[in-house]
Design a protein around this motif. Structure first.
Motif: not given
Length: 395
Positions: A203, A206-207, A210-211, A217
């Protein structure tokens, strides 16, 4: 007799272990970003030290060595080698060492996520077991979980953007072993813990794609009262103590006085000798002095050095001194006595919960130790909350 005391010092929650009414272990809950993961922006490249300086969080800055950068963690473009990193790149990094005095925080791409029974580290390989467990337990766990690790490595690699991961099984597995769970239940619990850690790690990666830059995170939730009590119990277990009391506050223990003594640089020993402890920027220096010790007694120097060695390890533990530690014991002409002292220090190092290693004794008789960095020193944690204590007091 052993007690775990939960109390406060200048509004800072503390957890302390007392063995036979003597303070032997201390930890302080405090704000920390160690272990937190951020999407960092590269601000500057310094090739002569092979490192990049990055910005993260609320305007914080730190550095990451090129060797600690994984290509999978660069989010804005694809790179093959860390040497390709450039200004403006966005990299997922974990705070490895907090900023201290003049030193900026050190970060790494080798992100570690901890569960109750395991620690997963991105970019590593293999299955390891805490050295605090006995060799028989380590061998058995390694054998039983080897196939599980290999299966997870094969199935989860794509979720980690092609990166491998390593696993360390934690000391807390002892609680499972002592609780009498079956082998199948133990393996299921450890497997579940490892799977949860891998899910968190996936996670994070992946995050990060997009952040926005500087976003947090992952927040390491390891500085809780329960976690500190667990550390205290683990310390007592290493001392062979299982039956302990956990108490809140107590007039029996003067925790405030005991902590303030740890701010002093001079420590008297029962023999009349004393220690001088200096926390310097790049290393810690400890000097052993005969003081009021009676020189006419037989083997007095050897006995004072052994007494000093035991107290030095206690002070290192309570003050949380890390990195390079240099100890100037009282000179002894007898080579056998020197070797006996070195062996005694080695045996004390092996009993410490935080990895402490005897390195050498120099030609000038200086004993060299190293101790793993696990947190700020007690002095650094309290210096902003304890301005009334004079660290230069000698009494």
């Amino acid at each position: 007799m052993a007690d775990i005391l939960v109390s406060k010092y200048n509004d800072n929650p503390v957890v302390a272990c007392y063995i036979d009414d003597r303070l032997e272990h201390l930890s302080v809950l405090h704000d920390s970003d160690r272990g937190d993961v951020y999407l960092c922006r590269v601000e500057n490249i310094v090739k002569n030290i092979s490192a990049a300086f990055v910005r993260y969080g609320d305007g914080n800055t730190g550095y990451v060595p090129f060797k600690s950068i994984l290509s999978s963690n660069v989010c804005n473009r694809k790179i093959v080698s860390p040497d390709e990193i450039r200004q403006g790149d966005e990299v997922i990094l974990q705070v490895e060492t907090e900023a201290q005095k003049l030193k900026q925080a050190k970060l790494t791409s080798y992100i570690s996520v901890s569960g109750k029974y395991s620690v997963i580290t991105l970019g590593k390989k293999g299955l390891g077991v805490s050295l605090k467990l006995t060799s028989n337990v380590r061998d058995e766990l390694s054998s039983e979980l080897k196939e599980t690790y290999q299966e997870l490595s094969k199935n989860k690699k794509s979720e980690l953007f092609g990166q491998s991961f390593g696993v360390i099984l934690r000391t807390e597995i002892l609680d499972l072993l002592n609780s009498g769970v079956s082998k199948e239940e133990l393996l299921d619990l450890v497997y579940s813990d490892m799977s949860c850690n891998l899910k968190d790690l996936s996670t994070i990666l992946k995050n990060g794609r997009t952040r926005t830059s500087s976003s947090c995170l992952y927040k390491q939730e390891n500085d809780t009262l329960d976690s500190h009590i667990t550390k205290a119990k683990n310390f007592l277990t290493l001392q062979g103590i299982e039956d302990v009391n956990v108490i809140n506050e107590s007039v029996v223990y003067s925790i405030k006085t005991d902590i303030e003594k740890l701010m002093h640089r001079k420590i008297w020993l029962k023999s009349g000798a004393f220690l001088i402890i200096e926390q310097l920027e790049s290393f810690n220096a400890i000097d052993v002095n005969t003081g009021k010790a009676i020189s006419g007694k037989k083997d007095i120097i050897k006995k004072v050095n052994e007494e000093a060695a035991l107290e030095i390890m206690r002070q290192i533990r309570l003050r949380n001194l890390t990195g390079m530690i240099l100890i100037d014991f009282i000179n002894m002409k007898d080579k056998d006595a020197v070797e006996d002292l070195c062996n005694y220090v080695r045996s004390l190092c092996r009993k410490e919960a935080v990895h402490t290693q005897f390195i050498d004794i120099t030609g000038l008789g200086i004993v060299e130790l190293t101790r793993n960095k696990n947190d700020k020193s007690l002095k650094e944690i309290l210096e902003n909350h304890n301005n009334t204590v004079d660290n230069m007091i000698d009494e």
